[in-house]
Motif scaffolding. Structure first.
Motif, PDB file in Angstrom:
ATOM      1  N   THR A 185       0.826  -1.206   0.000  1.00 37.64           N
ATOM      2  CA  THR A 185       0.000   0.000   0.000  1.00 37.64           C
ATOM      3  C   THR A 185       0.863   1.261   0.000  1.00 37.64           C
ATOM      4  OG1 THR A 185      -0.058  -0.123   2.409  1.00 37.64           O
ATOM      5  CG2 THR A 185      -1.909  -1.104   1.222  1.00 37.64           C
ATOM      6  N   ASP A 186       2.142   1.097   0.403  1.00 39.92           N
ATOM      7  CA  ASP A 186       3.010   2.265   0.511  1.00 39.92           C
ATOM      8  C   ASP A 186       3.831   2.470  -0.761  1.00 39.92           C
ATOM      9  OD1 ASP A 186       4.205   4.408   1.729  1.00 39.92           O
ATOM     10  OD2 ASP A 186       5.768   3.212   2.689  1.00 39.92           O
ATOM     11  N   THR A 187       3.226   2.159  -1.889  1.00 36.26           N
ATOM     12  CA  THR A 187       3.949   2.220  -3.167  1.00 36.26           C
ATOM     13  C   THR A 187       3.123   3.052  -4.146  1.00 36.26           C
ATOM     14  OG1 THR A 187       2.878   0.107  -3.632  1.00 36.26           O
ATOM     15  CG2 THR A 187       5.175   0.016  -2.974  1.00 36.26           C
ATOM     16  N   PRO A 188       3.755   3.537  -5.209  1.00 28.14           N
ATOM     17  CA  PRO A 188       3.009   4.399  -6.142  1.00 28.14           C
ATOM     18  C   PRO A 188       1.836   3.698  -6.807  1.00 28.14           C
ATOM     19  CG  PRO A 188       5.312   4.201  -6.803  1.00 28.14           C
ATOM     20  CD  PRO A 188       5.149   3.371  -5.592  1.00 28.14           C
ATOM     21  N   VAL A 189       1.952   2.368  -6.956  1.00 22.42           N
ATOM     22  CA  VAL A 189       0.832   1.583  -7.473  1.00 22.42           C
ATOM     23  C   VAL A 189       0.697   0.326  -6.630  1.00 22.42           C
ATOM     24  CG1 VAL A 189       0.974   2.355  -9.882  1.00 22.42           C
ATOM     25  CG2 VAL A 189       2.356   0.406  -9.131  1.00 22.42           C
ATOM     26  N   GLY A 190      -0.498  -0.225  -6.617  1.00 21.31           N
ATOM     27  CA  GLY A 190      -0.703  -1.508  -5.948  1.00 21.31           C
ATOM     28  C   GLY A 190      -0.432  -2.630  -6.925  1.00 21.31           C
ATOM     29  N   ARG A 191      -0.901  -3.829  -6.564  1.00 21.90           N
ATOM     30  CA  ARG A 191      -0.688  -4.961  -7.470  1.00 21.90           C
ATOM     31  C   ARG A 191      -1.377  -4.680  -8.800  1.00 21.90           C
ATOM     32  NH1 ARG A 191      -1.042 -10.333  -3.636  1.00 21.90           N
ATOM     33  NH2 ARG A 191      -0.327  -9.267  -1.745  1.00 21.90           N
ATOM     34  N   LEU A 192      -0.674  -4.997  -9.851  1.00 23.96           N
ATOM     35  CA  LEU A 192      -1.132  -4.596 -11.184  1.00 23.96           C
ATOM     36  C   LEU A 192      -1.813  -5.758 -11.901  1.00 23.96           C
ATOM     37  CD1 LEU A 192       2.039  -2.517 -11.754  1.00 23.96           C
ATOM     38  CD2 LEU A 192      -0.265  -1.568 -11.967  1.00 23.96           C
ATOM     39  N   ASP A 193      -2.688  -5.409 -12.799  1.00 25.39           N
ATOM     40  CA  ASP A 193      -3.466  -6.392 -13.546  1.00 25.39           C
ATOM     41  C   ASP A 193      -2.617  -6.960 -14.686  1.00 25.39           C
ATOM     42  OD1 ASP A 193      -5.186  -7.835 -15.079  1.00 25.39           O
ATOM     43  OD2 ASP A 193      -6.660  -6.219 -15.342  1.00 25.39           O
ATOM     44  N   GLU A 194      -1.932  -8.040 -14.362  1.00 29.93           N
ATOM     45  CA  GLU A 194      -1.025  -8.617 -15.357  1.00 29.93           C
ATOM     46  C   GLU A 194      -1.775  -9.412 -16.418  1.00 29.93           C
ATOM     47  OE1 GLU A 194       2.658 -10.197 -14.031  1.00 29.93           O
ATOM     48  OE2 GLU A 194       2.630  -9.049 -12.177  1.00 29.93           O
ATOM     49  N   THR A 195      -2.948  -9.894 -16.083  1.00 28.79           N
ATOM     50  CA  THR A 195      -3.724 -10.650 -17.073  1.00 28.79           C
ATOM     51  C   THR A 195      -4.097  -9.752 -18.246  1.00 28.79           C
ATOM     52  OG1 THR A 195      -4.554 -12.106 -15.355  1.00 28.79           O
ATOM     53  CG2 THR A 195      -5.793 -12.030 -17.407  1.00 28.79           C
ATOM     54  N   THR A 196      -4.620  -8.574 -17.934  1.00 28.22           N
ATOM     55  CA  THR A 196      -4.953  -7.647 -19.015  1.00 28.22           C
ATOM     56  C   THR A 196      -3.695  -7.200 -19.767  1.00 28.22           C
ATOM     57  OG1 THR A 196      -6.846  -6.888 -17.737  1.00 28.22           O
ATOM     58  CG2 THR A 196      -6.146  -5.479 -19.564  1.00 28.22           C
ATOM     59  N   ALA A 197      -2.622  -6.991 -19.019  1.00 28.87           N
ATOM     60  CA  ALA A 197      -1.367  -6.589 -19.673  1.00 28.87           C
ATOM     61  C   ALA A 197      -0.936  -7.620 -20.701  1.00 28.87           C
ATOM     62  CB  ALA A 197      -0.263  -6.392 -18.632  1.00 28.87           C
ATOM     63  N   ASN A 198      -1.259  -8.886 -20.446  1.00 29.38           N
ATOM     64  CA  ASN A 198      -0.893  -9.945 -21.378  1.00 29.38           C
ATOM     65  C   ASN A 198      -1.920 -10.153 -22.479  1.00 29.38           C
ATOM     66  OD1 ASN A 198       1.647 -11.654 -20.604  1.00 29.38           O
ATOM     67  ND2 ASN A 198       0.712 -11.015 -18.683  1.00 29.38           N
ATOM     68  N   ARG A 199      -3.200  -9.960 -22.124  1.00 26.84           N
ATOM     69  CA  ARG A 199      -4.239 -10.189 -23.142  1.00 26.84           C
ATOM     70  C   ARG A 199      -4.284  -9.073 -24.164  1.00 26.84           C
ATOM     71  NH1 ARG A 199      -9.096 -12.424 -19.265  1.00 26.84           N
ATOM     72  NH2 ARG A 199      -8.307 -14.554 -19.140  1.00 26.84           N
ATOM     73  N   LYS A 200      -4.160  -7.848 -23.682  1.00 25.97           N
ATOM     74  CA  LYS A 200      -4.220  -6.700 -24.591  1.00 25.97           C
ATOM     75  C   LYS A 200      -2.964  -5.866 -24.377  1.00 25.97           C
ATOM     76  CE  LYS A 200      -8.771  -7.240 -25.605  1.00 25.97           C
ATOM     77  NZ  LYS A 200      -8.776  -8.317 -26.593  1.00 25.97           N
ATOM     78  N   PRO A 201      -1.825  -6.355 -24.888  1.00 25.14           N
ATOM     79  CA  PRO A 201      -0.560  -5.698 -24.563  1.00 25.14           C
ATOM     80  C   PRO A 201      -0.496  -4.260 -25.088  1.00 25.14           C
ATOM     81  CG  PRO A 201      -0.203  -7.837 -25.606  1.00 25.14           C
ATOM     82  CD  PRO A 201      -1.646  -7.500 -25.784  1.00 25.14           C
ATOM     83  N   ASP A 202      -0.143  -3.348 -24.185  1.00 32.41           N
ATOM     84  CA  ASP A 202       0.100  -1.948 -24.539  1.00 32.41           C
ATOM     85  C   ASP A 202       1.561  -1.707 -24.243  1.00 32.41           C
ATOM     86  OD1 ASP A 202       0.516   0.784 -24.471  1.00 32.41           O
ATOM     87  OD2 ASP A 202      -0.909   1.171 -22.846  1.00 32.41           O
ATOM     88  N   VAL A 203       2.389  -1.781 -25.275  1.00 28.40           N
ATOM     89  CA  VAL A 203       3.831  -1.734 -25.050  1.00 28.40           C
ATOM     90  C   VAL A 203       4.480  -0.461 -25.580  1.00 28.40           C
ATOM     91  CG1 VAL A 203       3.930  -4.249 -25.049  1.00 28.40           C
ATOM     92  CG2 VAL A 203       4.470  -3.014 -27.142  1.00 28.40           C
ATOM     93  N   ALA A 204       3.679   0.431 -26.141  1.00 29.50           N
ATOM     94  CA  ALA A 204       4.212   1.718 -26.590  1.00 29.50           C
ATOM     95  C   ALA A 204       3.055   2.707 -26.653  1.00 29.50           C
ATOM     96  CB  ALA A 204       4.858   1.582 -27.973  1.00 29.50           C
ATOM     97  N   ALA A 205       3.335   3.922 -26.222  1.00 29.40           N
ATOM     98  CA  ALA A 205       2.268   4.930 -26.205  1.00 29.40           C
ATOM     99  C   ALA A 205       1.941   5.356 -27.620  1.00 29.40           C
ATOM    100  CB  ALA A 205       2.706   6.130 -25.388  1.00 29.40           C
TER     101      ALA A 205
END
Lengths: 130, 489, 445
Positions: free
Chosen positions: B467-487
């Motif tokens: 909780t003391d971090t800039p982000v909490g646990r991240l949604d890795e499933t979505t990161a893998n299903r719909k990869p956004d690797v460049a803006a």
């Protein structure tokens, strides 16, 4: 309890046989072990496969698993719906979550596969041993 | 952990059209040169448009969202996250080295212009030989896995030279994933050998798999459970009996420095990780350096080029090596990284190096002993430089290794390596390294103890971490299903 | 002992906790016959002496040469901000960002780096870096083989001879058919490539500008290989992309290159930076780390290593590559460098290099007997001169006058003994160029 109308491999694939055609997917046990499926690398239609040969692969965020051919044949169709929504493998592994269809060269090769009862027993033993 | 709370924006999103950070030198030649239009790009790449201050703030903010060895204790098993001395950093940026063009020695007379750099390479080779009991080193491989690939290529070259038709490399199931991957891309079939309950290579299982097709065996020693295999010499004898080669994965060499040498254990090829054992920083994912050493009979197969020392005190590069596997890197390796490790070795010397292993092993055993109160530890007795604890006791309360890891982040520690090795359930692989003091270890043990208590009393609190971090646990499933690797632009 | 924290007293306490008397007992598992005696190494030294020793070796290298050496590795100016910001130890003392919540700095920087590489190359996806430009060519080749499931690769002769040697080393034990096609008058030989392409061909590999400095627009080659179902791989010089048509627009499927020129010192060959960009449809066949953007439970944007199922720690012997450690800090420097140059600064810098190279070409061609090796070609900042004598013969003389004049092509092409490859960056002044032309003139007389 695994569906009675299917046959099973030790690599946790299920097979539905209709004459010369076989539909292949991964079992409920397999999808649970992998977790949320993120990608299914589908085979090419027309690809020739050997019995036990690697056909394609399935991935979650932290794991990957190969999908093997239960028997020799030619890939007749791949489930392209999984390209857009691989989570179907999680939600409906024995239905819309099928992976590919095989045109069998020798349907008798499937005789060595497990039936549902044998597969459930196999799972029990597998889990007990781990 | 001093993290920034405000959300970060991408550097591209901070652009102000027309803003500049640098002024290029003026054109001092009379006329501009116009390249034919159809060879040019239509529009400039959408790079940021910022002032130098904007950029300084952006990267300073990013750095505050990062955890390094200088930030806090980093017991990441198998990664040897020891302190990176500043004198080594200074050495690598000395202009006499940093400005040196790598093609210079390939020019006639050019070798004489780079004698200092060639001396570093040669002396490093000699020191690594002494540490490992090897006949020669190449410093070319650019990372540990690159060293493994180089080693596998040397295995292939050796067997080709001997006329051996061998296509299998044996690897224990407790090995790092790079081992089978490296062997496979070098063209080998990989056979996995089940290890005994302690992750050690089972000699009987090895015998079963050993035949004329086996080109080599890749081992980590101590293994990934932090255990030294007392039968390693027997294994080597068996492998040599079928003219196979023994490969040493040097990831865990920190445990053995000055105590024993891979060459004396029967290994033929070793790779080292200069960014682990020899204190070069890991850079947030590289650059590393993965020198490869071989016994005398394999020296001819080392990559091209090698440094040759002459009686008159000069050095040259030898490119005429007919049995060599060829080039694995464009030049002489990650020279800047080699220079850092070289500087480190000059600092610690033979006495300091033995103290490294002693203190690394003592620290690991001390933490293991203290943690047993709260956690299962995969082995009962002593370990070497690292050990594998398990959150299996906590799993009964629904708390897993990943939860312990995330809770450690909130307490100012980098987590251990989790879920590796695969042969231990809920694995947490802990490697304190020699550079940490007892009070740090005690504080870490106390934090682990507190987490173990929380696992019983309030598991939900651990599921919510960090909780003391800039982000909490991240949604890795979505990161893998719909990869956004460049803006998008 | 330097870099060891515990005191003798602390060690005693810790051993007592373990119920041991000495550290030796910790090594009981190592059989006595396998232990070594004292290592044959020098004793340790205090920092002051170590610093002096390393500085002494640094002085044994010749500094301050006015260099026209390139060949894929270039002497560009590095803004001070790159060194200063990349020296923050939160970046350089971190490991690979396996724990995303504690590594957002590294992860966001890599995502931004991937974005910058995509924009520079005109392609859709990029990885977090590879070791160097040469291993990047090899990895691109392997990726093309995976994508096409074919096993034949065509390599243009004007791809760096160093990279061609590397690719040959790596493929020696694999069943890959490597075909090298000759270049013609400084460009890839279209007829030879057309003839070499067959239905087993996975890729054609080219370089732009090529090793001879010639700009070689590969758009027609892209069409050629795509018609045959293969991919086009191009190795590119990132500074040139400030001006030149990006590989994505040429139809290149996988663009790779050496990123050293993006803010990394020459440092005698490394650490450098291999970059790789590709089309989105091939993303899952890419090697190396890839960072993705996602969200946490509160909807905040964050960054993670993604598509890890391709990688060795999950796939083991079936991984797309064995790469684990890459060049994270070098990628961070490249991002910082590209941010410092910025949208307007990079094209301006590239134009400056081209201007000066053009001037150098004209000045040097005024030297009697000096000609262009490949006339009627377009160049960016590097070109090949033919000298009236063997290039090796003039290089020593130029060294003595403080000039590293260029690279003698005879080293890799025996038939090009008289040819010298020269690169001109923004760091070379008009005076440097005039001095080179003058000195060459004197030496040749």
């Amino acid at each position: 309890m695994s569906p009675k109308d299917l046959r099973y491999t030790e690599q946790h694939e299920w097979v539905r046989v209709e004459g010369n055609a076989a539909t292949v997917g991964i079992t409920d046990h397999a999808q649970q072990a992998l977790g949320d499926i993120t990608f299914v690398e589908l085979p090419d239609t027309g690809q020739q496969v050997e019995a036990g040969g690697e056909v394609c692969a399935i991935e979650s965020a932290k794991a990957a698993s190969s999908i093997y051919a239960p028997a020799a044949g030619k890939v007749a169709e791949a489930n392209s719906a999984l390209e857009d929504d691989p989570s179907t493998v999680n939600t409906d592994p024995y239905g819309d979550g099928w992976v590919y269809k095989l045109e069998l060269s020798d349907p008798s090769q499937l005789e060595t596969l497990m039936d549902a009862e044998a597969y459930d027993a196999f799972l029990e033993k597998d889990q007990g041993g781990s | 952990m001093a993290f920034q709370d405000k959300p970060m924006t991408l550097i591209f999103e901070k652009s102000v059209p027309g803003r500049r950070a640098t002024r290029n030198v003026d054109r001092d030649v009379e006329t501009p040169f116009t390249i034919r239009e159809d060879l040019l790009r239509d529009a400039p790449a959408e790079l940021p448009e910022l002032s130098e201050l904007d950029i300084a703030r952006h990267f300073t903010e990013l750095s505050r969202r990062n955890f390094g060895v200088d930030t806090g204790f980093y017991p990441l098993g198998s990664c040897t996250m020891k302190y990176n001395p500043k004198v080594c950093e200074q050495a690598a940026v000395m202009p006499g080295f940093a400005d040196l063009h790598p093609l210079l020695p390939q020019l006639p007379g050019g070798e004489m212009l780079v004698q200092g750099a060639l001396a570093v390479l040669h002396e490093m080779d000699l020191m690594l030989r002494a540490i490992c009991g090897m006949g020669g080193f190449t410093l070319q491989p650019l990372a540990g896995a690159h060293g493994e690939l180089t080693g596998a290529m040397i295995i292939a070259a050796y067997h080709r030279d001997r006329g051996n038709a061998k296509d299998v490399i044996l690897i224990p199931d407790s090995a790092h994933g790079t081992n089978p991957a490296s062997a496979a891309i070098a063209g080998y079939d990989v056979k996995t050998i089940p290890s005994d309950p302690h992750g050690l290579m089972d000699v009987d299982a090895l015998r079963e798999h050993l035949d004329d097709k086996v080109a080599g065996v890749m081992l980590t020693c101590p293994n990934t459970l932090g255990l030294f295999n007392p039968r390693v010499k027997d294994i080597a004898d068996l492998v040599h009996g079928v003219d196979g080669l023994m490969y040493y994965d040097g990831a865990n060499l920190n445990a053995l420095l000055g105590r024993c040498r891979p060459g004396d254990l029967g290994f033929d090829i070793v790779h080292l990780n200069l960014h682990k054992t020899f204190a070069a920083p890991h850079g947030g994912g590289g650059p590393g350096a993965g020198p490869v050493g071989v016994v005398e009979r394999l020296v001819d197969f080392l990559p091209t080029s090698v440094v040759v020392a002459h009686d008159d005190g000069t050095y040259t590069l030898d490119y005429d090596r007919p049995k060599s596997i060829g080039y694995v890197a464009p030049f002489y390796g990650n020279f800047g990284v080699i220079l850092k490790a070289y500087t480190y070795l000059l600092s610690v010397g033979r006495d300091g190096l033995a103290a490294v292993a002693d203190n690394a092993v003592l620290n690991a055993n001390y933490v293991a002993a203290k943690l047993r109160e709260h956690y299962d530890v995969a082995v009962d007795g002593l370990c070497m430089h690292e050990f594998v604890a398990s959150a299996s006791r906590q799993a009964a309360h629904g708390v897993r290794a990943i939860d312990v890891a995330k809770a450690l982040i909130d307490r100012g520690y980098h987590p251990p390596t989790v879920y590796f090795p695969l042969i231990v359930d809920e694995a947490m692989m802990i490697e304190p390294t020699e550079t940490e003091g007892k009070e740090t270890l005690d504080a870490f043990v106390a934090a682990m103890g507190e987490i173990a208590e929380l696992a019983k009393s309030d598991p939900e609190a651990l599921h919510a971490a960090p909780t003391d971090t800039p982000v909490g646990r991240l949604d890795e499933t979505t990161a893998n299903r719909k990869p956004d690797v460049a803006a998008p632009c | 002992m330097p870099y060891i924290a515990n005191t003798d007293e602390q060690r005693r306490q810790m051993l007592a906790t373990l119920g041991l008397d000495s550290v030796d007992e910790l090594f009981a598992d190592v059989p006595p016959e396998l232990r070594c005696g004292e290592l044959d190494l020098p004793a340790g030294h205090p920092e002051q002496e170590v610093g002096q020793q390393v500085a002494r070796l640094a002085r044994h290298n010749t500094a301050g040469l006015v260099s026209f050496l390139g060949g894929g590795f270039y002497d560009h100016f590095i803004p001070a901000a790159v060194d200063a910001l990349a020296s923050r130890s939160e970046f350089y003392t971190a490991y690979t960002p396996y724990q995303p919540e504690a590594s957002q700095g590294t992860l966001q920087a890599i995502y931004e780096y991937q974005t910058a590489i995509c924009r520079l190359t005109g392609l859709e996806v990029a990885n977090a870096s590879l070791y160097d430009g040469g291993t990047a060519v090899y990895e691109a080749m392997m990726m093309a083989l995976r994508v096409t499931r074919r096993n034949r690769v065509i390599v243009d002769e004007a791809l760096s001879p160093i990279y061609r040697k590397m690719v040959r080393s790596y493929t020696r034990n694999l069943g890959i058919e490597l075909v090298e096609t000759p270049s013609r008058a400084g460009l890839a030989d279209r007829d030879a490539i057309a003839e070499a392409i067959d239905d087993k061909t996975a890729a054609v590999i080219v370089q732009n500008p090529n090793f001879f400095g010639c700009i070689d627009d590969a758009s027609d080659l892209a069409e050629m290989i795509h018609d045959a179902g293969g991919l086009l791989v191009a190795s590119v010089y990132p500074i040139s992309l400030g001006l030149l048509k990006p590989p994505g627009e040429m139809g290149v499927d996988i663009a790779v290159g050496e990123g050293q020129s993006l803010g990394l010192p020459l440092s005698f060959g490394g650490p450098y930076l291999g970059f790789m960009a590709a089309r989105k449809k091939h993303m899952r066949k890419m090697p190396g780390r890839i960072v993705g953007r996602t969200t946490d439970a509160q909807g905040r944007d964050g960054f993670v290593l993604t598509l890890q199922a391709r990688e060795q720690h999950i796939r083991r012997e079936k991984a797309t590559s064995n790469i684990c450690t890459n060049q994270g800090l070098c990628a961070l420097r490249a991002l910082m460098y590209l941010s410092m140059l910025g949208k307007a600064g990079l094209p301006e810098l590239a134009q400056r290099c081209a201007d000066k190279a053009d001037y150098a070409r004209r000045r040097l061609l005024d030297v009697p007997g000096v000609t262009m090796r490949f006339p009627n070609r377009w160049y960016f900042n590097e070109f090949v001169l033919n000298l009236p004598v063997a290039a090796d013969k003039v290089i020593r003389g130029l060294f003595q006058r403080g000039l590293a004049a260029g690279f003698p092509l005879g080293r890799y092409w025996p038939e090009m003994n008289n040819s010298l490859l020269l690169a001109v960056t923004e760091k070379r002044t008009k005076e440097d160029i005039d001095f080179l032309a003058h000195t060459l003139d004197v030496i040749l007389r």
